[in-house]
Design a protein around this motif. Sequence first.
Motif, PDB file in Angstrom:
ATOM      1  N   ASP A  50      40.340   8.878 -32.830  1.00  4.58           N
ATOM      2  CA  ASP A  50      41.446   9.411 -33.616  1.00  4.58           C
ATOM      3  C   ASP A  50      42.099   8.242 -34.345  1.00  4.58           C
ATOM      4  OD1 ASP A  50      43.822  10.399 -34.628  1.00  4.58           O
ATOM      5  OD2 ASP A  50      44.576  11.111 -32.694  1.00  4.58           O
ATOM      6  N   PRO A  51      41.968   8.182 -35.680  1.00  4.68           N
ATOM      7  CA  PRO A  51      42.538   7.040 -36.417  1.00  4.68           C
ATOM      8  C   PRO A  51      44.030   6.859 -36.195  1.00  4.68           C
ATOM      9  CG  PRO A  51      41.130   8.351 -37.856  1.00  4.68           C
ATOM     10  CD  PRO A  51      41.295   9.125 -36.578  1.00  4.68           C
ATOM     11  N   GLU A  52      44.750   7.956 -35.955  1.00  5.01           N
ATOM     12  CA  GLU A  52      46.201   7.878 -35.733  1.00  5.01           C
ATOM     13  C   GLU A  52      46.537   7.208 -34.404  1.00  5.01           C
ATOM     14  OE1 GLU A  52      48.561   8.742 -37.998  1.00  5.01           O
ATOM     15  OE2 GLU A  52      46.849   9.045 -39.319  1.00  5.01           O
ATOM     16  N   SER A  53      45.553   7.138 -33.488  1.00  2.00           N
ATOM     17  CA  SER A  53      45.811   6.570 -32.165  1.00  2.00           C
ATOM     18  C   SER A  53      45.613   5.057 -32.119  1.00  2.00           C
ATOM     19  CB  SER A  53      44.882   7.211 -31.126  1.00  2.00           C
ATOM     20  OG  SER A  53      43.547   6.745 -31.279  1.00  2.00           O
ATOM     21  N   VAL A  54      45.023   4.483 -33.155  1.00  3.91           N
ATOM     22  CA  VAL A  54      44.674   3.064 -33.120  1.00  3.91           C
ATOM     23  C   VAL A  54      45.904   2.207 -33.404  1.00  3.91           C
ATOM     24  CG1 VAL A  54      43.185   1.256 -34.042  1.00  3.91           C
ATOM     25  CG2 VAL A  54      42.323   3.600 -33.852  1.00  3.91           C
ATOM     26  N   VAL A  55      46.198   1.330 -32.455  1.00  6.70           N
ATOM     27  CA  VAL A  55      47.293   0.371 -32.592  1.00  6.70           C
ATOM     28  C   VAL A  55      46.730  -0.997 -32.242  1.00  6.70           C
ATOM     29  CG1 VAL A  55      49.555  -0.363 -31.767  1.00  6.70           C
ATOM     30  CG2 VAL A  55      49.026   2.083 -31.940  1.00  6.70           C
ATOM     31  N   ILE A  56      46.811  -1.922 -33.190  1.00  2.00           N
ATOM     32  CA  ILE A  56      46.356  -3.281 -32.934  1.00  2.00           C
ATOM     33  C   ILE A  56      47.486  -4.234 -33.301  1.00  2.00           C
ATOM     34  CG2 ILE A  56      44.678  -5.077 -33.485  1.00  2.00           C
ATOM     35  CD1 ILE A  56      42.705  -2.815 -34.202  1.00  2.00           C
ATOM     36  N   ASP A  57      47.914  -4.970 -32.321  1.00  2.00           N
ATOM     37  CA  ASP A  57      48.938  -6.000 -32.488  1.00  2.00           C
ATOM     38  C   ASP A  57      48.248  -7.316 -32.122  1.00  2.00           C
ATOM     39  OD1 ASP A  57      51.197  -7.573 -32.578  1.00  2.00           O
ATOM     40  OD2 ASP A  57      52.178  -6.614 -30.855  1.00  2.00           O
ATOM     41  N   PRO A  58      47.669  -8.015 -33.122  1.00  2.00           N
ATOM     42  CA  PRO A  58      46.752  -9.128 -32.860  1.00  2.00           C
ATOM     43  C   PRO A  58      47.425 -10.449 -32.485  1.00  2.00           C
ATOM     44  CG  PRO A  58      46.963  -8.829 -35.210  1.00  2.00           C
ATOM     45  CD  PRO A  58      47.788  -7.745 -34.547  1.00  2.00           C
TER      46      PRO A  58
END
Length: 157
Positions: A50-58
């Motif tokens: 689900d693209p809305e679920s992707v969270v990346i804090d690099p």
Amino acid sequence: MTTIPEVPATTDTDVHISRAFDAPRPLVWRFFMEPALLAQWFGPASVTVDPESVVIDPRTDGRWHLDMVDAASGDRFPLRATLTSVIEPEYLEGRIDGEQFGPEGGVTLRIWFHDHGEKTRVTLHQGPFAPEARAATASGWGESFEKIDALLAAGAA
């Protein structure tokens, strides 16, 4: 300067994969660190992300989150990782929550990105896993990497 760790010895509870991609390292790095790209390839063939679920804090102590969705049932399988080391575009490490993975209640994911001529060699080490989770994870990464190959061949990114 941050030191990139060596690849640890592999045990029978770990997944270890080394794979070359036909793309330069900065592009391959983007597939792991940009939400829109990650959503296109992550997970075995039987799931989508689900693209809305992707969270990346690099960053160190950042998040690397996504929800896999089973194509047949619609069941969601959240993956929640806390990033413990991010060295762009060379190394990514995180601790993935989830008792379903292994005896320790979670696993460590380590990924090295190496220049390999015109290609990029990705070395992945993940574990520890319970035996059934280890086999499924290795298969899932293999299918995921095939998706990256297809996206690169199609000119994605």
